[in-house]
Each structure stands twice: as structure tokens, then as C-alpha cells.
Design an enzyme around this catalytic site. Structure first.
Site, PDB file in Angstrom:
ATOM      1  N   HIS A   1       0.346   5.010   6.923  1.00 18.22           N
ATOM      2  CA  HIS A   1       1.046   5.523   5.744  1.00 18.22           C
ATOM      3  C   HIS A   1       1.525   6.966   5.897  1.00 18.22           C
ATOM      4  CE1 HIS A   1      -1.938   2.448   4.435  1.00 18.22           C
ATOM      5  NE2 HIS A   1      -0.864   1.967   3.838  1.00 18.22           N
TER       6      HIS A   1
ATOM      7  N   SER B   1       0.798  -1.223   0.000  1.00 14.84           N
ATOM      8  CA  SER B   1       0.000   0.000   0.000  1.00 14.84           C
ATOM      9  C   SER B   1       0.831   1.272   0.000  1.00 14.84           C
ATOM     10  CB  SER B   1      -0.936   0.008   1.209  1.00 14.84           C
ATOM     11  OG  SER B   1      -0.208  -0.125   2.411  1.00 14.84           O
TER      12      SER B   1
ATOM     13  N   ASP C   1      -2.357   8.587   7.766  1.00 12.60           N
ATOM     14  CA  ASP C   1      -3.337   7.738   8.440  1.00 12.60           C
ATOM     15  C   ASP C   1      -2.608   6.817   9.419  1.00 12.60           C
ATOM     16  OD1 ASP C   1      -2.180   5.714   6.933  1.00 12.60           O
ATOM     17  OD2 ASP C   1      -3.926   5.331   5.674  1.00 12.60           O
TER      18      ASP C   1
END
Length: 408
Positions: free
Chosen positions: A376, A42, A373
Site C-alpha cells: 500500500h 484495502s 508497507d
């Protein structure tokens, strides 16, 4: 004069100048890096998880807030590889110490002025969103598009195939390599084997993966308790390295030669780990960071081993752990105001207990937060990472930085 009017004037100035520069520099750009291929999780997913059934998605607000809409990226704006691929940074990297620079030395001040103006434009307007390396699963990533590079990364993906199982759908590294093999065959069918293989040899490859093997596998709260009793951290890391050796060797066998391998960052310092390890107080969680450092030490040896054993290869070890740790420890000197909490938050002392989503609140100034977040980095933090990987010294990226790699 309003900001919108200023932007219009800036764009009117930039368009003819930048178009002229790109025209002049196009032989240099094309001669160095014809394509960019991205593998990972991600941290670098550009939207592949938008097209699979998965609990790990980022195609909803407020993700992508600095693009004006969600894109499938797990941040407010650009990923590290987006920024590395942007024209302004490539112009800088290719002009310095290059043959092109000698021809355009007299234009240096003009180029610097253009790049300065570009930095005042919001993400996505520097070269246009369409110029970022597209996700493999996007229906538009077909035809000649693949000749410029493809992004195979997937949120929740890992080195080990069991990693990320809690999310359901995800594309682990073995499957990403399968997808690249399909792209490679498509390229061969399109331009012929000799041309395709030559293109791959001159292309930039990056692999950013491993964090999920800890966070969403060995260190998963409650679910991993039994495994931790049966498997030592040393054994688990050894399994990761053994598998990664096979995967990187396969990537080489498929034609990759210039390969940047990022290590695992200080995952014990992300808001999620801070909130799920309350005993750490204001400090980072120690076990995740210890495991990351154990893995990173062996990964650096693996990169050196592969560079020696695989003829013609140029593997580069990107020390993301060191750079992120530096930013966290010295965040104020980098212009940040917060280095331990999520900008996008719902619950938890550090905003790390619930993923970023529509019910979330967003900090007033995203550029002041290291983390977007619970997991990340923000666009601002990614820009620092990308810049140091492009032009950093051997402490940041070894044995050469990305600028030196693409010029070698």
C-alpha cells in the site's frame, strides 16, 4: 516558542476563520455533494475488516501511526478517499470556477491562507477524524450518519468472489453492493424514496478494486500455478471485466449516477512483487504490470460504454496506474527518497516479504517513502493521488476530474 504552542496559536486562528467560511460556503458544499459512498479493497478500507474474522487486518500498530493509533486503514495515515473528502480540498475544488467563487472572490487570499495553515496540521486534524466517511460495519454507522455516505471497502476484497479466499473473511464487491442496498433501503425508510433517490443522484461514488484479483487470486505464489496453466491472462481479465460490468450496472440501478472507477495500479512495482520476483533485479515485475495494463485498457472501454448506455450516468475513469507510475519514475521530483521499498518492514530486500505489524521497523521519515508497507502507498503518496484525481487533466482522469464531476 515550542511546536505545541505554535499549533495552539494556529488552531485559535483557524477555528473562527474556518467556522465562518464553512458557514458561508455551506449552501455550496451541500448543493454539490451531499454524500460520499466508497467501494473497494484495502487501498480505501476505512476499518470494515476490523469487524470480520479475517487474516487481512490493519487494526494493529504501526498502522495508523499518523493518526496516533491503528484505525483499520492499511497505511500510516489517510487513504485516497479520506483525502479527497477532506474539507480543505473540497473548498479548493468547489471555489474554482464555481458560482460560489464569484460571491467570495474578495476572500480568496484569506481562504488560501487558511488552507496553507491547514496543510501544516497532521492527518486527522484538518477537519477531524470523525468527518471521514465511516465504515459500514462500524456500530456507530447508523441513523442519520448514513445520509452523509458510507465506506463499504474491505481489505482482500475483489471483483471476483473467489478472490482473497486465502484470507478467510473479506467482503467482495458483490457483498459490498448488497450492503449498499441495505443502506439505500434504510435511507428510503428514513427520508422517503423521492428524497433518498435525489440524494443518491447528487452523491459521489467511487470504486477502487481489482488489484487483489491479480495479487491474491491469479498471481498468488504456488497456489495459482494450476490456474495459470488452464486459464490465459486474456481469459482471466475478460472474466473480471464481464463481472465488473454487471456490478457497475447494478450500482447504477440502485441510484448511483456520479461514479469514479479507479483502474489497477502498477502492481508489479509494489515491494511484495519486487521481493517475490527476484529475477527482475531492480526493475518492477513484468507479468503483474502487463496484466494490470490489459485489464485497464478494457476497463476504460467499459467506462465509456456504460456512460453511453446508462441514461443520466457520469462514469469517470481514474488512471491510478499512470499517476503511481509517474511518481515511481520521478520520485525525487515529488519529494520522495525511496520509491521501491516499504517504510514499514521486517524482511526482504525491499521489505516486501512480511506484512506490516508490531514486530516491524518503521522508516525515520514516512513522508519520504512512496510505499508504506509491502502493498500500500503511504499517506504522502495518497495525497498526490488524491490531488491529481481532484484537479488533474484528462491523462490522469477521464473524461473529467472529480472537481468537474461534482460541478457538472
Amino acid at each position: 516558542m515550542g511546536a505545541l504552542s505554535n499549533r495552539k496559536i494556529t488552531l485559535k486562528i483557524l477555528f473562527p476563520i474556518s467556522t465562518f467560511l464553512v458557514f458561508l460556503l455551506s449552501p455550496c458544499l451541500a448543493g454539490n455533494v451531499p454524500a460520499n459512498f466508497v467501494f473497494g479493497d484495502s487501498l480505501v478500507d476505512a476499518g470494515n475488516n476490523n469487524y470480520i474474522v479475517s487474516l487481512s487486518k490493519a487494526n494493529y500498530i504501526p498502522n495508523g501511526i499518523d493518526f496516533g493509533k491503528p484505525t483499520g486503514r492499511y497505511t500510516n495515515g489517510r487513504t485516497i478517499v479520506d483525502i479527497i473528502g477532506e474539507l480543505c480540498f473540497f473548498l479548493l475544488s468547489l471555489l474554482l470556477d464555481s458560482v460560489c467563487h464569484r460571491f467570495f472572490e474578495l476572500m480568496g487570499m484569506l481562504i488560501s491562507f487558511v488552507l496553507l495553515l491547514l496543510n501544516f496540521l497532521p492527518p486527522g486534524q484538518k477537519v477531524g477524524f470523525k468527518d471521514f466517511t465511516p465504515p459500514y460495519l462500524a456500530p456507530t454507522t447508523v441513523g442519520d450518519v448514513v445520509l452523509k455516505g458510507v465506506n463499504y471497502a474491505s481489505g482482500g476484497g475483489g471483483i471476483l468472489n473467489f478472490t482473497g479466499k486465502i484470507f478467510g473473511g473479506r467482503i467482495n464487491l458483490d457483498a459490498q453492493l448488497d450492503n449498499f442496498a441495505n443502506t439505500r433501503q434504510d435511507m428510503i425508510s428514513r427520508i422517503g424514496a423521492p428524497a433518498a433517490l435525489k440524494l443518491l443522484q447528487r452523491s459521489l461514488f467511487s470504486v477502487t478494486i481489482g488489484s487483489n484479483d491479480f495479487i491474491n487470486n491469479y498471481l498468488t505464489p504456488i497456489l495459482s500455478a494450476a490456474e495459470q496453466k488452464l486459464v490465459s491472462p486474456q481469459t482471466f481479465v475478460g472474466t473480471m471485466i464481464s463481472r465488473f460490468r454487471l456490478q457497475l450496472t447494478r450500482l447504477y440501478s440502485l441510484g448511483a449516477r456520479m461514479i469514479v472507477v479507479a483502474n489497477v495500479g502498477p502492481i508489479g512495482c509494489i515491494p511484495f512483487q519486487r521481493d517475490t520476483t527476484p529475477g527482475a533485479g531492480d526493475d518492477c515485475a513484468s507479468l503483474p504490470n502487463q496484466m494490470a495494463q490489459l485489464f485497464n485498457a478494457q476497463l476504460k472501454s467499459l467506462v465509456a460504454e456504460l456512460s453511453t448506455s446508462l441514461e443520466g450516468s457520469k462514469f469517470v475513469y481514474a488512471d491510478v496506474y499512470r499517476i503511481v507510475d509517474d511518481v515511481i519514475q520521478n520520485y525525487e521530483s515529488f519529494g520522495f527518497e525511496n520509491a521501491n521499498s516499504s517504510c514499514c518492514y521486517i524482511a526482504g530486500r525491499f521489505g516486501g516479504l512480511i506484512p506490516c505489524g508490531p514486530p516491524s521497523k518503521v522508516c525515520s521519515d514516512r513522508s519520504k517513502y512512496v510505499f508504506w508497507d509491502p502493498y500500500h502507498p503511504s499517506d504522502a503518496a495518497n495525497e498526490i493521488l488524491a490531488t491529481r484525481l481532484l484537479g488533474g487533466d484528462s491523462d490522469d482522469i477521464w473524461p473529467m476530474n472529480i472537481r468537474q464531476l461534482i460541478q457538472s
